[in-house]
Structure formats: structure tokens, C-alpha cells
Design an enzyme around this catalytic site. Structure first.
Site, PDB file in Angstrom:
ATOM      1  N   GLY A 232       0.828  -1.206   0.000  1.00 31.39           N
ATOM      2  CA  GLY A 232       0.000   0.000   0.000  1.00 31.39           C
ATOM      3  C   GLY A 232       0.850   1.239   0.000  1.00 31.39           C
ATOM      4  N   PRO A 234       2.558   4.847   1.086  1.00 30.81           N
ATOM      5  CA  PRO A 234       3.173   5.191   2.376  1.00 30.81           C
ATOM      6  C   PRO A 234       2.147   5.712   3.377  1.00 30.81           C
ATOM      7  CG  PRO A 234       4.345   6.236   0.562  1.00 30.81           C
ATOM      8  CD  PRO A 234       3.160   5.575  -0.023  1.00 30.81           C
ATOM      9  N   GLY A 235       2.317   5.318   4.603  1.00 29.33           N
ATOM     10  CA  GLY A 235       1.482   5.851   5.677  1.00 29.33           C
ATOM     11  C   GLY A 235       0.093   5.272   5.787  1.00 29.33           C
ATOM     12  N   THR A 236      -0.167   4.145   5.094  1.00 32.23           N
ATOM     13  CA  THR A 236      -1.519   3.590   5.154  1.00 32.23           C
ATOM     14  C   THR A 236      -1.678   2.588   6.291  1.00 32.23           C
ATOM     15  OG1 THR A 236      -0.756   2.243   3.317  1.00 32.23           O
ATOM     16  CG2 THR A 236      -2.385   3.924   2.823  1.00 32.23           C
ATOM     17  N   LYS A 238       0.656  -0.028   7.283  1.00 35.86           N
ATOM     18  CA  LYS A 238       1.212  -1.391   7.138  1.00 35.86           C
ATOM     19  C   LYS A 238       1.997  -1.782   8.386  1.00 35.86           C
ATOM     20  CE  LYS A 238       3.263  -0.129   3.326  1.00 35.86           C
ATOM     21  NZ  LYS A 238       2.673   1.204   3.143  1.00 35.86           N
ATOM     22  N   HIS A 455      -4.289  36.345 -10.391  1.00 34.94           N
ATOM     23  CA  HIS A 455      -4.003  34.944 -10.720  1.00 34.94           C
ATOM     24  C   HIS A 455      -4.939  34.014  -9.920  1.00 34.94           C
ATOM     25  CE1 HIS A 455      -1.044  31.720 -11.869  1.00 34.94           C
ATOM     26  NE2 HIS A 455      -1.678  31.121 -10.872  1.00 34.94           N
ATOM     27  N   GLU A 456      -4.984  34.235  -8.610  1.00 33.62           N
ATOM     28  CA  GLU A 456      -5.818  33.365  -7.767  1.00 33.62           C
ATOM     29  C   GLU A 456      -7.303  33.573  -8.075  1.00 33.62           C
ATOM     30  OE1 GLU A 456      -4.494  30.974  -6.340  1.00 33.62           O
ATOM     31  OE2 GLU A 456      -2.437  31.711  -6.448  1.00 33.62           O
ATOM     32  N   HIS A 459      -8.238  31.497 -11.063  1.00 31.65           N
ATOM     33  CA  HIS A 459      -8.544  30.094 -10.737  1.00 31.65           C
ATOM     34  C   HIS A 459      -9.961  29.983 -10.174  1.00 31.65           C
ATOM     35  CE1 HIS A 459      -4.641  28.368 -11.370  1.00 31.65           C
ATOM     36  NE2 HIS A 459      -4.027  29.143 -10.488  1.00 31.65           N
TER      37      HIS A 459
END
Ligand code: ATP
Length: 639
Positions: A232, A234-236, A238, A455-456, A459
Site C-alpha cells: 500500500g 506510504p502511511g496507510t 502497514k 491569478h488566484e 482560478h
């Protein structure tokens, strides 16, 4: 017995073991140094010898040693003469000799010279010459000393490396460094600490049951699996899952990381694998957990000719052999975890070795809520925490990210000297983790600030008026991490993405640049991140997802990862050219559409930019005031 005597037995023994070596070497050193001053033999030339000693009849005898050197002994009664002062005594008293040493070319020449010089001597003045051969210790010592020092240095090195690597000396190199958890040293983590991941938990609990009640399975003729691979991103969770197994299984649990097998010495990895399996079998039923197994389990392929690591391959081969070697019902199960299952050697994954694969995916919203619950438990929370909203705001976050957010929120609250962690702290923590550290001190000129605001706002306006974009929750022009501003969305979780969604996302990403273009008639470098995202997305659409009409229903995606290592592309020059053209066309069309959309809504773009310049952060409510309620049904469909 004095308790302190017993406190460090290992250290004491190893110290004793090396004591004699240190003393021997120090004695050797002293002996060599002192042997020089013990007998002060003076080197002398033939000329000086003949003129000052021989002609005066002071010589008692001459001893030719090893046909190389003549040791000269002076008559005892002449040693009182002041000219012999330097050689008449050594550190213990009168010097018995030799007093002088003369290097001779050859015995013949020496004898001829001596005969010549003593031809006028009377018979009782003649000098006795004896010939001896002796073993020259000083030469041997001169050789031994540096060798001894090198050996000593080597021992020191090995001991410190041995200690650093977890063992107490070099003799422990081949021993496995696995940590053993059993009834005396138990893992405190249980399955209750692992939130979500229900299917994976069921699978893994079954493994625990295999060990505890093997009879239930074997009586029906079933073979107990040998290896289970947790795969899985990273960080899930395991490692967390494996620790929970250690906590629940109540059998010895050996845990180590794949990289611990590999040392700088050849053969250590393989020997550690052997040792690990030996220890596990002795304690069966038991579990071995190898974290980050890709460190040794990488596929052994021709393509890696440049980067082959023989030591790693040997270790892997040994692991394969051990997995094959122990019978199915020996009561040892190997758990392994990786986030790169695609690069693992096929031999490792085949049935009979790691035959069970458990996939841990990134959590969905419900699971994220569960994980939040686990990590919120130790925190002192205010009333206003909305778990559902928290999990909705964190799509794509792993368990580790969520743990991080909870911790970060608590730290933020503590920094503000609050008694409880409240909703604002969580929002700030999410912003900080996603966007990076807020940098209010960054110096931005008014003109730059204006460009950033447009610019923002670009978006925001584009995504507001497109049907297939995520809900916008806020727009800011406060610099964070590397970015100078951002539009924050509440993404929906999709399992598949349609062509129109892809196109709308590209338009939203191009909104910033199109706004700059429209308002200032000039574009800036500020759109780098957006353009990178757009380019990747467009190439994925065309080359991987088969979403382009001209390329057709073809995908050059390679899930095995083999192509990554190939220097050549898996398609022809003509196709490469076509892909490039189609990507360009796709992006250009999206750009034109975006600019058109902004031109139509220019008033809204300008009002939003002005509000951003004034407030720096604009939330959904104000966005609605400027652009009207976002009614998705009434928005134009992507053409
Ligand atoms: P990597 O592949 O990078 O080693 P991993 O999958 O082994 O990552 P873990 O070390 O298990 O990840 O998870 C890191 C941390 O994330 C855990 O210590 C835990 O705090 C948190 N975490 C992850 N998944 C969960 C979960 N399902 N429930 C609760 N906490 C979780």
C-alpha cells in the site's frame, strides 16, 4: 558479590580478551625503543677505525656478523680513555661490547684490509676475528611493529562498527538484528488502534488464527500460508497493522527492516537471513515481520546491469531459499510490507512464498473519519469539532497524514496557549500540511501582489463557472511554503475521471495564467506549478488513458514499471510526434476556453481580485456574494 561487578559482563569480557593484545604491542614498542639505548653501539668508518683504534692496539677482538657487519670490542683497560666515553657504559653499567660496528662490503675485502693494516703487528698484537651468524631481532621487530599497529587499528574499527550495528563485536556481524517481541516484551498496539481497513484486518486476523489453531486448517488438508505481503502507499498503516499482529498474536514476533540485512560486508545479508529463520524456527509458532522488503526484494533483472548489487541479490536468494526451505506447517509465518510491490521480484511473490497479498488503500471518507477518531482520542477537544467536515476536507490523506494533522492542531493550540484544541486549529493544521508554513514576512511588491490576486481570482472564477470542478471553499494570497497564493477546494472522491472532468480541471488550473494574460496583457512565471500539473494531466489523458481521438484507444502505461528503466520509448517517432501535437492542441483549446470564460466574467474577476487585495483570504460566503450561488445544474456542459 559486588553488584557492580556483574553490571556489564559483556564489556568486561571483551575488554579482557583484548588486554593481552594491547600489552603485547606496548611491550613490543618499548622493547624496540629501549633496545637502541641498551647497548650504545657506535657506527664507525674503516678509516676512523684504522687510524684511531686499530693502529693504537685498542682492539680486543672482532666479530663478523652475518658476513655484513663487524662488531668491534675494545680492550677493557683502554675503555677509561676519554675518547671511548660515549661507548664505555650502557644504562646498566660498564658496556661489555660490542662498542663499535663497522659495515663491511664483503668478508674478503674486510680480511684483506685488516691483513694490510696489521701486517706490522707482532704475533701477540694480532687480532682475533670470529665469524657468527645471528638472528637480527631488531629488523624483525621493525617489520612487526607497523603490522601490529595496523592489526590493532583494525580491531578497534571492527569493534566500533560491531557495536554500531547492534552487535557487540565483529563476531556478531552475521547475526540477525531483528527485534524480538514476546510475552516479556509485548507490543502495546492492538487491532483497536488500527482504524478502517476492515477487510485487511479480517485477513490478517486469519493469519493469527493459523498460528494459534493450525489443527483447524490442517485437519482438512489445507496448507498454512508461509508469507503475507502487505502492500500500500506510504502511511496507510502497514507497519501499524504488523505491530497490532505482534500485540494480538501472543506468539514471538521478530521484526526488522529490509535494509538491516544489507551491510558493507559481502555475505552478511545472507547469513542474517539464515540466522533470522533459525531463531524463528526455534521459537515456533512465531511471526517474522520484514518492513520495507523492497530494500532487498527488488527484481533481479538484466536491465539493472548498471546498478546491480550482488550483496542484495545474495540476500534475496537466501530469503527465497529459506521461504522454500521451511515446511508449510512449521509454524513460522513471514509478514512483509512494502509500498513498491511493482518492483519486487516475481519469485518472491509466487504462490508458496509470499502467496497472500493484502492491499491497504488510502482511506475513503468513512475510514478517514474512523482514523480521526483514533487520533483525536488523546487530545483535549473543543465542542466545535466537525469530524465529518474534517474527513471531507482531507481526501487523499493517508493515516499517517491524519495522525500528523491531529498532532499539528494540538501544537498550534498549545502555541496559542489555548486550553482546548478547536476547529480553527484543525483548519490551520490542514492548511499548513497541505500548503506549507505561512510566510507573512515574505516581501512582495504591490505590483506582484496585484498579479497574484488576479491569478488566484482567475482560478476561482473559472472553477466556479465550470460544471466538473470541485467546490471552492476559499481563496488566499497569503504566501505559504513555496506558493504565493492558493485556491482551496473540497474535492469529491472519484474512482474514475471522465474526459470532461479532465478538461475542466485543466481549465481551472490554467485560470491563473489566463487571468494575468487578460488583465495585464502579459504573462508571468507564477504559473509554473499549474503548467506542470496541466502538462502531466494532458500527457496522461493522451498517452495513458486513451482519451484522445487521434491517438485512439491506446495506452502506453506500463504497470510493471519496466518501461521506466528503458531508455527507449515504447512507441514510434511518428506516434511521439502525434502525442506531442495532441497534447499541445488539448492545452491550447483549454486555454482559449478559459480566457473566453474569464472575459465574459471580467467584472467578477476584478471584484474578487480587489477583495483579495483587501482581505487576503476570501471564503465561500464572499465568493457567493460576488459570483452568485454555484448552481451546478445550470452551468454549461463542457464542449
Ligand atoms: P511506510 O510504507 O511509509 O512505512 P506504513 O504504511 O508502514 O508506511 P505506518 O508506519 O503503519 O505506515 O503508519 C504511520 C502512522 O500513521 C501510524 O503510526 C499511525 O499513527 C498512522 N496510521 C496509519 N494508518 C492508520 C490507521 N488505519 N489507523 C490509525 N492510525 C493509522
Amino acid at each position: 558479590m559486588n553488584p557492580s561487578e556483574n553490571s556489564k559482563p559483556g564489556r568486561k569480557n571483551s575488554f579482557n580478551r583484548f588486554n593481552w593484545l594491547y600489552f603485547a604491542l606496548i611491550a613490543l614498542l618499548l622493547f624496540t625503543l629501549l633496545s637502541g639505548s641498551y647497548n650504545p653501539v657506535k657506527e664507525i668508518s674503516w678509516l676512523e677505525f684504522e687510524r684511531n683504534i686499530l693502529s693504537r692496539h685498542d682492539v680486543a677482538r672482532i666479530e663478523v656478523v652475518n658476513k655484513e657487519k663487524a662488531n668491534i670490542y675494545i680492550k677493557e683497560d683502554r675503555l677509561d680513555d676519554p675518547k671511548y666515553e660515549a661507548v664505555s657504559k650502557n644504562i646498566f653499567g660498564p658496556n661489555p661490547g660490542p662498542h663499535y660496528a663497522l659495515t663491511i662490503g664483503s668478508v674478503e675485502t674486510f680480511e684483506t684490509k685488516l691483513q694490510e693494516a696489521t701486517k706490522d703487528f707482532s704475533p701477540d698484537q694480532q687480532i682475533a676475528v670470529s665469524y657468527i651468524s645471528s638472528f637480527d631481532w631488531s629488523t624483525v621487530l621493525a617489520w612487526l611493529l607497523p603490522v601490529g599497529l595496523i592489526i590493532l587499528f583494525w580491531f578497534f574499527m571492527m569493534r566500533s562498527i560491531g557495536r554500531g550495528g547492534g552487535g557487540s563485536s565483529i563476531f556478531n556481524f552475521g547475526k540477525s538484528t531483528a527485534q524480538l517481541l514476546d510475552k516479556d516484551r509485548k507490543s502495546k498496539i492492538t487491532f483497536a488502534d488500527v482504524a478502517g481497513l476492515e477487510e485487511a484486518k479480517v485477513e490478517i486476523m486469519e493469519i493469527v488464527d493459523f498460528l494459534k489453531n493450525p489443527g483447524n486448517y490442517t485437519k482438512l488438508g489445507a496448507k498454512i500460508p508461509k508469507g503475507v505481503m502487505l502492500v500500500g502507499p506510504p502511511g496507510t498503516g502497514k507497519t501499524l497493522m504488523a505491530k497490532a499482529v505482534a500485540g494480538e498474536a501472543k506468539v514471538p514476533f521478530f521484526s526488522l527492516s529490509g535494509s538491516e540485512f544489507v551491510e558493507m560486508f559481502v555475505g552478511v545479508g545472507a547469513s542474517r537471513v539464515r540466522d533470522l529463520f533459525k531463531r524463528a524456527k526455534e521459537k515456533a509458532p512465531s511471526i517474522i515481520f520484514i518492513d520495507e522488503i523492497d530494500a532487498i526484494g527488488r527484481s533481479r533483472g538484466k536491465l539493472q546491469a548498471f546498478q546491480t548489487n550482488d550483496e542484495r541479490e545474495n540476500t534475496l536468494n537466501q530469503l527465497l531459499t529459506e521461504l522454500d526451505g521451511f515446511g508449510t506447517n512449521t509454524g513460522v509465518i513471514v509478514l512483509a510490507a512494502t509500498n513498491r510491490a511493482d518492483i519486487l521480484d516475481a519469485a518472491l511473490l509466487r504462490p508458496g512464498r509470499f502467496d497472500r497479498h493484502i492491499y491497504l488503500e488510502l482511506p475513503n471518507q468513512q475510514e478517514r473519519q474512523e482514523i480521526f477518531k483514533v487520533h483525536l482520542k488523546p487530545l483535549k477537544l473543543a465542542e466545535n469539532i466537525d469530524l465529518k467536515q474534517l474527513s471531507a476536507q482531507t481526501p487523499g490523506f493517508s493515516g499517517a497524514d491524519i495522525a500528523n494533522i491531529c498532532n499539528e492542531a494540538a501544537l498550534i493550540a498549545a502555541r496559542k496557549s489555548k486550553d482546548l484544541v478547536d476547529w480553527d486549529d484543525f483548519n490551520e493544521a490542514i492548511d499548513r500540511i497541505v500548503g506549507g508554513l505561512e510566510k507573512k514576512s515574505k516581501i512582495i511588491s504591490p505590483r506582484e501582489k496585484k498579479i497574484i490576486a488576479y491569478h488566484e481570482a482567475g482560478h476561482a472564477v473559472v472553477s466556479w463557472f465550470l460544471k466538473n470542478t470541485n467546490t471552492l471553499i476559499k481563496v488566499t494570497i497569503i504566501p505559504r511554503g513555496k506558493s504565493l497564493g492558493a485556491a482551496w477546494y473540497l474535492p469529491e472522491e472519484h474512482q474514475i475521471i471522465t474526459k470532461s472532468q479532465f478538461k475542466d480541471e485543466i481549465c481551472a488550473a490554467l485560470g491563473g495564467r489566463a487571468a494575468e494574460d487578460l488583465i495585464f496583457n502579459e504573462i508571468s512565471s507564477g504559473a509554473l506549478d499549474d503548467l506542470e500539473k496541466v502538462t502531466k494531466q494532458a500527457y496522461n489523458m493522451v498517452a495513458y488513458y486513451g482519451l484522445d481521438d487521434k491517438i485512439g484507444h491506446i495506452s502506453f502505461y506500463d504497470s510493471t514499471g519496466q518501461n521506466e528503466r528503458l531508455l527507449e520509448k515504447p512507441y514510434s517517432e511518428a506516434t511521439a510526434k502525434l502525442i506531442d501535437e495532441e497534447v499541445r492542441k488539448l492545452v491550447q483549446e483549454a486555454y482559449d476556453r478559459t480566457k473566453q470564460l474569464l472575459a465574459t466574467n471580467r467584472d467578477k474577476l476584478e471584484s474578487l481580485a480587489a477583495l483579495l487585495l483587501e482581505k487576503e483570504v476570501v471564503f465561500e460566503k464572499d465568493l457567493e456574494k460576488i459570483m452568485g450561488k454555484r448552481a451546478i445544474e445550470t452551468l454549461a456542459e463542457t464542449e
